[in-house]
Design a protein around this motif. Structure first.
Motif: not given
Length: 113
Positions: A45-62
């Motif tokens: 699995l050569p690709q690494m991705l990072w996401y951020q999830q702010k408080q009080d939200t169910n969505s993640m941002t790449l």
């Protein structure tokens, strides 16, 4: 003020075969760099991705993604974060200058693509 950073892991494509190792929650001083590391055990699995999830939200941002030799950022994240890789199975996300707006849960993920 303090900045709260949490890390969780996700995997794509072969989740059952991958074991992730991650940091404990961090509370850091403002205006300092902070590094969150991510390590897994599947070198296919050569690709690494990072996401951020702010408080009080169910969505993640790449934030960005990359391979051992190249890193790619979404939007303005390249000015706030730095992605690095030590190997196909180990990487890090660095918040260059932590502030309250960075308080979130951070996810790393691994992928074949």
């Amino acid at each position: 003020r303090r900045v709260r950073l949490f890390q969780r892991t996700r995997c794509y494509n072969a989740c059952l075969a991958v074991t992730f190792h991650h940091n404990s929650p961090l509370i850091v001083a403002e205006n300092r760099p902070v590094q969150i590391t991510c390590r897994h055990d599947d070198s296919t699995l050569p690709q690494m991705l990072w996401y951020q999830q702010k408080q009080d939200t169910n969505s993640m941002t790449l934030i960005g993604y990359g391979y051992e030799t190249s890193q790619n950022y979404e939007g303005q994240f390249g000015k706030q974060f730095k992605l690095t890789r030590k190997s196909a199975v180990e990487g890090a996300l660095t918040v260059l200058k932590a502030n309250v707006s960075h308080s979130a849960v951070y996810f790393c993920a691994a992928s074949t693509q």
